[in-house]
Motif scaffolding. Structure first.
Motif, PDB file in Angstrom:
ATOM      1  N   ALA A  82       6.519 -81.262 -65.547  1.00 42.94           N
ATOM      2  CA  ALA A  82       6.757 -81.723 -66.906  1.00 42.94           C
ATOM      3  C   ALA A  82       6.168 -82.764 -67.272  1.00 42.94           C
ATOM      4  CB  ALA A  82       8.434 -81.788 -67.092  1.00 42.94           C
ATOM      5  N   TYR A  83       5.986 -83.194 -68.615  1.00 40.59           N
ATOM      6  CA  TYR A  83       5.370 -84.592 -68.577  1.00 40.59           C
ATOM      7  C   TYR A  83       5.850 -85.656 -68.211  1.00 40.59           C
ATOM      8  CZ  TYR A  83       1.799 -82.133 -71.659  1.00 40.59           C
ATOM      9  OH  TYR A  83       0.984 -81.135 -71.963  1.00 40.59           O
ATOM     10  N   LYS A  84       5.295 -86.766 -67.559  1.00 42.78           N
ATOM     11  CA  LYS A  84       6.085 -87.917 -67.319  1.00 42.78           C
ATOM     12  C   LYS A  84       6.390 -88.767 -68.465  1.00 42.78           C
ATOM     13  CE  LYS A  84       2.807 -88.611 -63.446  1.00 42.78           C
ATOM     14  NZ  LYS A  84       1.609 -89.498 -63.242  1.00 42.78           N
ATOM     15  N   GLN A  85       7.950 -89.217 -68.319  1.00 41.86           N
ATOM     16  CA  GLN A  85       8.325 -89.808 -69.059  1.00 41.86           C
ATOM     17  C   GLN A  85       8.083 -91.197 -68.978  1.00 41.86           C
ATOM     18  OE1 GLN A  85      12.785 -89.180 -69.285  1.00 41.86           O
ATOM     19  NE2 GLN A  85      12.423 -86.941 -69.180  1.00 41.86           N
ATOM     20  N   TYR A  86       8.307 -92.239 -69.974  1.00 44.68           N
ATOM     21  CA  TYR A  86       8.009 -93.457 -69.626  1.00 44.68           C
ATOM     22  C   TYR A  86       9.180 -94.285 -68.618  1.00 44.68           C
ATOM     23  CZ  TYR A  86       4.838 -93.658 -73.608  1.00 44.68           C
ATOM     24  OH  TYR A  86       3.608 -93.231 -74.431  1.00 44.68           O
ATOM     25  N   SER A  87       8.459 -95.061 -67.661  1.00 44.23           N
ATOM     26  CA  SER A  87       9.289 -95.776 -66.624  1.00 44.23           C
ATOM     27  C   SER A  87      10.169 -96.836 -67.313  1.00 44.23           C
ATOM     28  CB  SER A  87       8.503 -96.290 -65.857  1.00 44.23           C
ATOM     29  OG  SER A  87       7.735 -95.269 -64.814  1.00 44.23           O
ATOM     30  N   PRO A  88      11.330 -96.819 -67.026  1.00 41.38           N
ATOM     31  CA  PRO A  88      12.280 -98.214 -67.654  1.00 41.38           C
ATOM     32  C   PRO A  88      11.867 -99.406 -66.874  1.00 41.38           C
ATOM     33  CG  PRO A  88      13.526 -96.765 -66.006  1.00 41.38           C
ATOM     34  CD  PRO A  88      12.040 -96.068 -66.177  1.00 41.38           C
ATOM     35  N   TYR A  89      12.211-100.263 -67.550  1.00 42.87           N
ATOM     36  CA  TYR A  89      12.138-101.761 -66.897  1.00 42.87           C
ATOM     37  C   TYR A  89      12.721-101.815 -65.463  1.00 42.87           C
ATOM     38  CZ  TYR A  89      12.250-106.739 -66.191  1.00 42.87           C
ATOM     39  OH  TYR A  89      12.296-108.080 -65.585  1.00 42.87           O
ATOM     40  N   ARG A  90      11.978-102.290 -64.508  1.00 42.95           N
ATOM     41  CA  ARG A  90      12.569-102.365 -63.093  1.00 42.95           C
ATOM     42  C   ARG A  90      13.468-103.749 -63.154  1.00 42.95           C
ATOM     43  NH1 ARG A  90       7.512-101.059 -59.167  1.00 42.95           N
ATOM     44  NH2 ARG A  90       6.968 -99.028 -60.064  1.00 42.95           N
ATOM     45  N   ASN A  91      14.629-103.497 -62.618  1.00 47.26           N
ATOM     46  CA  ASN A  91      15.651-104.641 -62.514  1.00 47.26           C
ATOM     47  C   ASN A  91      15.395-105.328 -61.378  1.00 47.26           C
ATOM     48  OD1 ASN A  91      17.236-103.766 -64.770  1.00 47.26           O
ATOM     49  ND2 ASN A  91      19.003-103.317 -63.556  1.00 47.26           N
ATOM     50  N   TYR A  92      15.975-106.370 -61.123  1.00 43.97           N
ATOM     51  CA  TYR A  92      15.693-107.362 -60.099  1.00 43.97           C
ATOM     52  C   TYR A  92      16.190-106.467 -58.937  1.00 43.97           C
ATOM     53  CZ  TYR A  92      16.313-111.106 -56.899  1.00 43.97           C
ATOM     54  OH  TYR A  92      16.277-112.069 -55.848  1.00 43.97           O
ATOM     55  N   MET A  93      15.328-106.719 -57.810  1.00 45.22           N
ATOM     56  CA  MET A  93      15.493-105.780 -56.582  1.00 45.22           C
ATOM     57  C   MET A  93      16.620-106.348 -55.562  1.00 45.22           C
ATOM     58  SD  MET A  93      12.105-104.580 -55.295  1.00 45.22           S
ATOM     59  CE  MET A  93      11.378-106.059 -54.898  1.00 45.22           C
ATOM     60  N   GLU A  94      17.908-105.903 -55.488  1.00 45.54           N
ATOM     61  CA  GLU A  94      18.595-106.415 -54.454  1.00 45.54           C
ATOM     62  C   GLU A  94      18.019-106.661 -53.057  1.00 45.54           C
ATOM     63  OE1 GLU A  94      22.017-103.662 -54.160  1.00 45.54           O
ATOM     64  OE2 GLU A  94      20.905-102.336 -52.848  1.00 45.54           O
ATOM     65  N   TYR A  95      18.685-107.455 -51.977  1.00 39.00           N
ATOM     66  CA  TYR A  95      18.157-107.508 -50.588  1.00 39.00           C
ATOM     67  C   TYR A  95      18.144-106.135 -49.993  1.00 39.00           C
ATOM     68  CZ  TYR A  95      18.040-112.679 -51.339  1.00 39.00           C
ATOM     69  OH  TYR A  95      17.814-113.938 -51.920  1.00 39.00           O
ATOM     70  N   SER A  96      17.049-105.904 -49.249  1.00 37.50           N
ATOM     71  CA  SER A  96      17.095-104.721 -48.637  1.00 37.50           C
ATOM     72  C   SER A  96      17.790-104.813 -47.446  1.00 37.50           C
ATOM     73  CB  SER A  96      15.497-104.444 -48.099  1.00 37.50           C
ATOM     74  OG  SER A  96      15.241-105.288 -47.251  1.00 37.50           O
ATOM     75  N   HIS A  97      18.365-103.480 -47.161  1.00 35.79           N
ATOM     76  CA  HIS A  97      19.337-103.230 -45.898  1.00 35.79           C
ATOM     77  C   HIS A  97      18.861-103.528 -44.709  1.00 35.79           C
ATOM     78  CE1 HIS A  97      22.762-102.296 -48.520  1.00 35.79           C
ATOM     79  NE2 HIS A  97      22.063-101.875 -49.348  1.00 35.79           N
ATOM     80  N   PRO A  98      19.519-103.693 -43.623  1.00 40.69           N
ATOM     81  CA  PRO A  98      18.504-103.593 -42.372  1.00 40.69           C
ATOM     82  C   PRO A  98      18.337-102.066 -42.076  1.00 40.69           C
ATOM     83  CG  PRO A  98      20.651-104.281 -42.081  1.00 40.69           C
ATOM     84  CD  PRO A  98      20.606-104.403 -43.302  1.00 40.69           C
ATOM     85  N   LYS A  99      17.338-101.960 -41.185  1.00 39.14           N
ATOM     86  CA  LYS A  99      16.831-100.567 -40.906  1.00 39.14           C
ATOM     87  C   LYS A  99      17.830-100.055 -39.860  1.00 39.14           C
ATOM     88  CE  LYS A  99      11.934-100.292 -41.841  1.00 39.14           C
ATOM     89  NZ  LYS A  99      10.697-100.280 -41.628  1.00 39.14           N
ATOM     90  N   PRO A 100      18.523 -98.776 -40.108  1.00 40.63           N
ATOM     91  CA  PRO A 100      19.375 -98.337 -39.214  1.00 40.63           C
ATOM     92  C   PRO A 100      18.296 -97.495 -38.107  1.00 40.63           C
ATOM     93  CG  PRO A 100      19.326 -96.998 -41.062  1.00 40.63           C
ATOM     94  CD  PRO A 100      18.337 -98.089 -41.270  1.00 40.63           C
ATOM     95  N   TYR A 101      19.072 -96.708 -37.178  1.00 40.13           N
ATOM     96  CA  TYR A 101      18.202 -95.995 -36.268  1.00 40.13           C
ATOM     97  C   TYR A 101      18.041 -94.756 -36.982  1.00 40.13           C
ATOM     98  CZ  TYR A 101      17.661 -92.095 -32.539  1.00 40.13           C
ATOM     99  OH  TYR A 101      17.155 -91.345 -31.902  1.00 40.13           O
ATOM    100  N   PHE A 102      16.725 -94.230 -36.978  1.00 33.51           N
ATOM    101  CA  PHE A 102      16.111 -92.897 -37.522  1.00 33.51           C
ATOM    102  C   PHE A 102      16.227 -91.923 -36.504  1.00 33.51           C
ATOM    103  CE2 PHE A 102      13.517 -96.148 -40.546  1.00 33.51           C
ATOM    104  CZ  PHE A 102      14.565 -96.189 -41.422  1.00 33.51           C
ATOM    105  N   GLY A 103      16.929 -91.385 -36.761  1.00 32.20           N
ATOM    106  CA  GLY A 103      17.071 -89.886 -35.890  1.00 32.20           C
ATOM    107  C   GLY A 103      16.481 -88.837 -36.456  1.00 32.20           C
ATOM    108  N   ARG A 104      16.613 -87.619 -36.238  1.00 31.48           N
ATOM    109  CA  ARG A 104      16.331 -86.315 -36.830  1.00 31.48           C
ATOM    110  C   ARG A 104      17.320 -85.697 -37.572  1.00 31.48           C
ATOM    111  NH1 ARG A 104      11.950 -86.901 -38.142  1.00 31.48           N
ATOM    112  NH2 ARG A 104      12.087 -84.839 -38.790  1.00 31.48           N
TER     113      ARG A 104
END
Length: 120
Positions: A82-104
């Protein structure tokens, strides 16, 4: 340039538009999230997870979706977008979480609901 994202059963549900500031759109054209470095953020400012080596992972490190090259299942045909809608304003980004173990391990949460948790 666009990259299709498939859910864990191989159905195309979203795509990344790298030409539009790495915005992630659902197949119906709704912008729901974006990439910042290797992190996935919602337009509501929430850190949702990571996009690493073609895989969308949630905050627990579980796989919610992937691109065609990282898929370990048959990927279905990609219908017209479908056609792309307009992107909303990006809110302030919260701090990123620490990376966990990436399994399968794959998440029981659908890719659509994972991405919608970042929509305004």
């Amino acid at each position: 340039m666009e990259e299709t994202l498939f859910d864990i059963s191989g159905v195309p549900v979203a795509y990344i538009s790298f030409d539009n500031d790495s915005t992630i759109y659902l197949w119906n054209g709704k912008p729901v999230a974006y990439l910042y470095e290797d992190k996935v953020y919602g337009f509501n400012g929430k850190h949702l997870g990571w996009y690493i080596q073609g895989e969308i992972r949630n905050l627990n490190g579980l796989i919610c979706g992937f691109n065609k090259f990282a898929a370990d299942v048959y990927t279905q045909y990609e219908p017209y977008k479908a056609y792309k809608q307009y992107s909303p304003y990006r809110n302030y980004m919260e701090y990123s979480h620490p990376k966990p173990y990436f399994g399968r391990v794959k998440s029981s949460e659908s890719l659509t609901s994972f991405l919608m948790s970042g929509a305004k």
